[in-house]
Scaffold this motif. Structure first.
Motif, mmCIF file in Angstrom:
data_model
loop_
_atom_site.group_PDB
_atom_site.id
_atom_site.type_symbol
_atom_site.label_atom_id
_atom_site.label_comp_id
_atom_site.label_asym_id
_atom_site.label_seq_id
_atom_site.Cartn_x
_atom_site.Cartn_y
_atom_site.Cartn_z
ATOM 1 N N ARG B 94 1.045 -0.797 0.252
ATOM 2 C CA ARG B 94 0.366 0.045 0.262
ATOM 3 C C ARG B 94 0.971 1.282 0.285
ATOM 4 O O ARG B 94 2.476 1.036 1.004
ATOM 5 N N THR B 95 -0.209 2.564 -0.501
ATOM 6 C CA THR B 95 1.711 3.766 -0.490
ATOM 7 C C THR B 95 1.405 4.337 0.607
ATOM 8 O O THR B 95 0.115 3.913 1.361
ATOM 9 N N ASP B 97 -0.327 6.867 0.969
ATOM 10 C CA ASP B 97 -1.475 8.057 1.200
ATOM 11 C C ASP B 97 -1.946 6.534 1.392
ATOM 12 O O ASP B 97 -3.242 7.423 2.085
ATOM 13 N N ASP B 98 -2.337 5.410 0.985
ATOM 14 C CA ASP B 98 -3.185 4.545 1.023
ATOM 15 C C ASP B 98 -2.937 4.281 2.625
ATOM 16 O O ASP B 98 -4.222 4.490 3.665
ATOM 17 N N ARG B 130 4.541 11.062 -1.496
ATOM 18 C CA ARG B 130 3.263 9.951 -0.729
ATOM 19 C C ARG B 130 2.261 8.864 -1.301
ATOM 20 O O ARG B 130 1.848 8.264 -0.920
ATOM 21 N N PHE B 131 2.856 8.966 -3.117
ATOM 22 C CA PHE B 131 2.459 7.729 -3.792
ATOM 23 C C PHE B 131 3.910 6.982 -3.589
ATOM 24 O O PHE B 131 3.414 5.796 -4.855
ATOM 25 N N ARG B 132 4.283 7.041 -2.740
ATOM 26 C CA ARG B 132 5.717 6.209 -2.531
ATOM 27 C C ARG B 132 5.004 4.265 -2.152
ATOM 28 O O ARG B 132 4.079 5.031 -1.224
ATOM 29 N N LEU B 133 5.497 3.298 -1.869
ATOM 30 C CA LEU B 133 5.865 2.218 -1.569
ATOM 31 C C LEU B 133 6.457 2.071 -0.036
ATOM 32 O O LEU B 133 7.683 2.834 -0.863
ATOM 33 N N GLN B 136 10.111 1.934 -1.056
ATOM 34 C CA GLN B 136 10.769 2.627 -1.311
ATOM 35 C C GLN B 136 11.578 4.017 -0.756
ATOM 36 O O GLN B 136 12.203 5.244 -0.735
#
Lengths: 273, 244
Positions: B94-95, B97-98, B130-133, B136
């Motif tokens: 999940r990112t 953000d999630d 924000r939209f990384r996993l 990373q």
């Protein structure tokens, strides 16, 4: 003559962006002493230990201008020759006994295994030597412990079993990679004591690899500080507070102390290093 | 803000906590110190509602005058936990953000977008993360995400289970500074579990020393700094920490 002499050691891994040097031109010598290598994750300290042991995993490549151990050139030895050295002449203690011992073999048998592979000892002698090794790491009832499986002993005892396994063939060089970081503070001292005792009694050379600055500073004769694959500084035992290099000084400053009164801890400015 | 009275816990027939009592005031930072097996993490679990069976009284958070226990949902708004291992405590697929959105979704809270961005700023993570996993990010960055997640519902209490012991020392300093700043800004109450006395000295006002499931001493951090712990076990821990 020094036990180990290393000059311009490099460990390189191929990546998508070309080869990456994990260890970049390391040089040092080791006598019959306790040498500490400290650094943070990714500094190359563990890879240095593995390179000396001949255990860098493929596709990593090890090169050096000199890699002499006990008068023997380690470069160019075949895999079989390296394997003969490991265990008998040099050995490595790993971080976590939970993952480094075979869970389905009794402790005594695991210690005997190394002798069975390398030695010419008979079964009874192997058993005696295994019990002696357990006694040497201050296990009080070696006969009972030898019959246990790894999950039946505590972390501290598991780590002592690992050390027993490593010293049973009386290697000249022992590399301990974070030997105490999986252990409670109360047993750390014990494990280090046992190692110190073995070093002085059997005249071994020991390399202690750790991220724990204070522990290494208290316990080793000499410390190498590694950062990004290089030695940035060599420090004599107990002289951690006199460190000169900005990286070492930054690390020391960022550690909270037991009488801490600073409102904020200074943070390492990697851009300036 | 936290009230623990005569807490006892047994696993099958082994008693791991014996009549543990302590109180933590609003805005205070309190440490539970002890070795593995001393029961310090079990206390956190009980307070987080993760223990099915215990005896004694536990109160946590605001409006806890009644003896009616919180529902799991209400409890989540009162208390959140930050775990030791930032590699194990975030969902790997999940990112960020999630992860930060989930508590808001469950509790049906509005303005999720702006809340996530504000929280990234608050914990010092660049918005582009924000939209990384999780894979990373570095260990320190992940621990920032874990702290951000814990704060999404604005709970007054944070339970911190060895929050920096898996981190490098330079990164530990960053996270300790962050926790201290957040506590000052949001008037948070901390309950910290650790074996590292210098961390207590930096981050906490008071501490309780646990040994074999019992509190052997409760002291001000000042007593720790000056080596004035009164119990012999406390002194032993102090000596080991200073002299190795």
């Amino acid at each position: 003559m020094s036990l180990l002499s290393v000059e311009n050691l490099r460990v390189t891994f191929p990546t998508d962006h070309g080869p990456a040097d994990v260890v970049r031109g390391l040089s040092f010598t080791l006598g019959r002493e306790r040498l500490g290598i400290v650094g943070e994750s990714g500094s190359g300290k563990s890879m240095t230990g593995r390179a000396i042991m001949g255990l860098v995993p493929a596709p990593g490549k090890v090169t050096a201008d000199q890699l002499m151990f006990n008068g023997k050139d380690l470069r160019g030895l075949s895999e079989d020759e390296r394997r003969d050295l490991r265990g008998t002449a040099m050995s490595m203690v790993l971080q976590d006994p939970k993952f480094s011992l075979n869970p389905v073999i009794r402790i005594g048998e695991q210690i005997e295994e190394a002798m069975a592979v390398h030695g010419t000892l008979g079964r009874r002698e192997r058993r005696e030597r295994a019990l002696e090794a357990l006694t040497a790491v201050r296990i009080k009832d070696p006969e009972r412990v030898a019959r246990l499986f790894p999950h039946e002993v505590s972390g501290g005892m598991g780590q002592r079993v690992m050390i027993a396994m490593m010293v049973v063939l009386e290697p000249a060089l022992m590399i301990a990679d974070e030997p105490t970081s999986a252990l409670d503070v109360s047993v750390r001292g014990q494990v280090l004591d046992i190692l110190a005792d073995l070093v002085s009694r059997r005249g071994m050379g020991l390399i202690l690899i750790s991220h724990d600055l204070n522990m290494v500073a208290r316990w080793c004769d000499r410390i190498l500080v590694m950062y990004r694959g290089e030695i940035v500084e060599e420090i004599a035992s107990g002289a951690l507070m006199d460190a000169q290099h900005p990286y070492t000084r930054g690390l020391v400053a960022s550690l909270p102390t037991i009488d801490e009164t600073r409102d904020r801890l200074p943070v390492l400015d990697r851009g300036k290093l | 803000m936290i009230h623990v009275k005569d807490l006892s816990v047994s696993f099958s027939d082994v008693r791991v906590l014996h009549d543990v009592s302590f109180d933590v005031a609003t805005g205070e930072s309190f440490a539970l110190v002890g070795e593995s097996g001393s029961g310090k993490s079990t206390i956190l679990k009980a307070l987080a509602g993760q223990l099915p069976a215990f005896t004694g009284t536990l109160r946590i958070g605001e409006d806890n005058d009644t003896d009616r226990p919180f529902s799991a949902r209400d409890r989540a708004r009162q208390v959140q936990m930050v775990f030791q291992d930032p590699y194990g405590s975030l969902h790997p697929r999940r990112t960020i953000d999630d992860t930060l959105n989930e508590p808001l979704l469950i509790h049906g809270l509005p303005d999720r977008d702006s809340k996530v961005i504000a929280m990234l700023d608050a914990v010092g993570l660049p918005r582009r993360f924000r939209f990384r996993l999780p894979h990373q990010l570095s260990g320190g960055q992940r621990q920032r995400v874990a702290i951000a997640r814990a704060l999404m519902l604005n709970p007054p209490v944070l339970l911190l289970d060895e929050p920096t012991s898996a981190l490098d020392v330079s990164v530990q300093a960053e996270i300790l500074n962050l926790l201290k700043s957040l506590r000052e800004e949001k008037n948070l109450t901390f309950l910290l579990v650790t074996h590292d006395l210098p961390v207590v000295s930096f981050l906490c006002d008071r501490l309780a020393i646990l040994h074999a499931g019992r509190i052997v001493e409760t002291a001000n951090t000042e007593a720790l700094r000056s080596g004035q712990l009164s119990s012999s076990y406390g002194q032993e821990l102090f000596q080991r920490s200073v002299y190795g």
